[in-house]
Design a protein around this motif. Structure first.
Motif, short mmCIF file in Angstrom:
data_model
loop_
_atom_site.label_atom_id
_atom_site.label_comp_id
_atom_site.label_asym_id
_atom_site.label_seq_id
_atom_site.Cartn_x
_atom_site.Cartn_y
_atom_site.Cartn_z
N LYS A 157 0.84 -1.20 0.00
CA LYS A 157 0.00 0.00 0.00
C LYS A 157 0.87 1.26 0.00
O LYS A 157 0.59 2.22 -0.72
N GLU A 158 1.91 1.28 0.83
CA GLU A 158 2.82 2.43 0.87
C GLU A 158 3.51 2.62 -0.48
O GLU A 158 3.67 3.75 -0.95
N LEU A 159 3.90 1.53 -1.09
CA LEU A 159 4.56 1.59 -2.39
C LEU A 159 3.61 2.12 -3.46
O LEU A 159 4.00 2.96 -4.28
N ALA A 160 2.37 1.67 -3.43
CA ALA A 160 1.36 2.14 -4.39
C ALA A 160 1.09 3.62 -4.19
O ALA A 160 0.99 4.39 -5.17
N ASN A 161 0.98 4.06 -2.94
CA ASN A 161 0.75 5.48 -2.66
C ASN A 161 1.91 6.33 -3.15
O ASN A 161 1.71 7.41 -3.72
N SER A 162 3.11 5.86 -2.94
CA SER A 162 4.29 6.60 -3.40
C SER A 162 4.33 6.67 -4.93
O SER A 162 4.67 7.71 -5.50
N ALA A 163 3.95 5.59 -5.59
CA ALA A 163 3.95 5.57 -7.05
C ALA A 163 2.91 6.56 -7.59
O ALA A 163 3.19 7.28 -8.55
N VAL A 164 1.74 6.60 -6.98
CA VAL A 164 0.71 7.55 -7.41
C VAL A 164 1.19 8.98 -7.19
O VAL A 164 1.01 9.85 -8.04
N LEU A 165 1.82 9.23 -6.06
CA LEU A 165 2.33 10.57 -5.77
C LEU A 165 3.38 11.00 -6.80
O LEU A 165 3.35 12.13 -7.29
N VAL A 166 4.26 10.09 -7.18
CA VAL A 166 5.28 10.40 -8.18
C VAL A 166 4.63 10.69 -9.54
O VAL A 166 5.02 11.62 -10.25
N MET A 167 3.63 9.90 -9.90
CA MET A 167 2.95 10.12 -11.18
C MET A 167 2.22 11.46 -11.21
O MET A 167 2.29 12.18 -12.21
N VAL A 168 1.56 11.81 -10.13
CA VAL A 168 0.85 13.10 -10.06
C VAL A 168 1.84 14.26 -10.12
O VAL A 168 1.64 15.23 -10.85
N ALA A 169 2.92 14.15 -9.37
CA ALA A 169 3.94 15.21 -9.38
C ALA A 169 4.56 15.34 -10.76
O ALA A 169 4.80 16.46 -11.24
N SER A 170 4.81 14.23 -11.44
CA SER A 170 5.37 14.26 -12.79
C SER A 170 4.40 14.92 -13.77
O SER A 170 4.80 15.70 -14.63
N LEU A 171 3.12 14.61 -13.64
CA LEU A 171 2.11 15.21 -14.50
C LEU A 171 2.03 16.72 -14.28
O LEU A 171 1.98 17.48 -15.25
N ILE A 172 2.04 17.14 -13.03
CA ILE A 172 2.00 18.57 -12.73
C ILE A 172 3.22 19.27 -13.30
O ILE A 172 3.11 20.33 -13.92
N LEU A 173 4.38 18.69 -13.12
CA LEU A 173 5.61 19.28 -13.65
C LEU A 173 5.57 19.35 -15.18
O LEU A 173 5.96 20.35 -15.77
N ALA A 174 5.07 18.30 -15.82
CA ALA A 174 4.96 18.29 -17.28
C ALA A 174 4.00 19.39 -17.75
O ALA A 174 4.27 20.07 -18.76
N LEU A 175 2.90 19.59 -17.04
CA LEU A 175 1.96 20.64 -17.42
C LEU A 175 2.57 22.03 -17.24
O LEU A 175 2.35 22.92 -18.08
N VAL A 176 3.33 22.22 -16.20
CA VAL A 176 4.00 23.51 -15.99
C VAL A 176 5.00 23.78 -17.11
O VAL A 176 5.04 24.89 -17.67
N VAL A 177 5.79 22.78 -17.47
CA VAL A 177 6.77 22.95 -18.56
C VAL A 177 6.05 23.21 -19.88
O VAL A 177 6.46 24.06 -20.66
N TRP A 178 4.96 22.47 -20.14
CA TRP A 178 4.19 22.69 -21.37
C TRP A 178 3.63 24.12 -21.40
O TRP A 178 3.70 24.79 -22.44
N PHE A 179 3.10 24.60 -20.31
CA PHE A 179 2.54 25.96 -20.26
C PHE A 179 3.63 27.00 -20.50
O PHE A 179 3.42 27.97 -21.25
N MET A 180 4.79 26.81 -19.90
CA MET A 180 5.89 27.75 -20.11
C MET A 180 6.33 27.74 -21.58
O MET A 180 6.57 28.79 -22.17
#
Length: 62
Positions: A24-47
């Motif tokens: 469960k901890e591993l799955a939560n960490s994986a989801v957190l990494v994916m969400v953070a990566s998506l947010i970062l990708a959107l910020v870079v795309w917007f810039m």
């Protein structure tokens, strides 16, 4: 002999001292990494989007 002792000590530490995350901890960490990566990708795309339009505007003036 030092190499063998080092390998044995590393194995002992890996087996008895390391705490591994639960599934469960591993799955939560994986989801957190994916969400953070998506947010970062959107910020870079917007810039990039803004920079592209800014450069198009500037080069259109000349």
């Amino acid at each position: 002999m030092k190499l063998i002792d080092n390998i044995k000590a590393s194995y002992q530490e890996l087996v008895y001292k390391v705490t591994w995350p639960s599934r469960k901890e591993l799955a939560n960490s994986a989801v957190l990494v994916m969400v953070a990566s998506l947010i970062l990708a959107l910020v870079v795309w917007f810039m990039d989007f803004c920079f592209e339009h800014l450069m198009t505007f500037i080069y259109g003036l000349f």
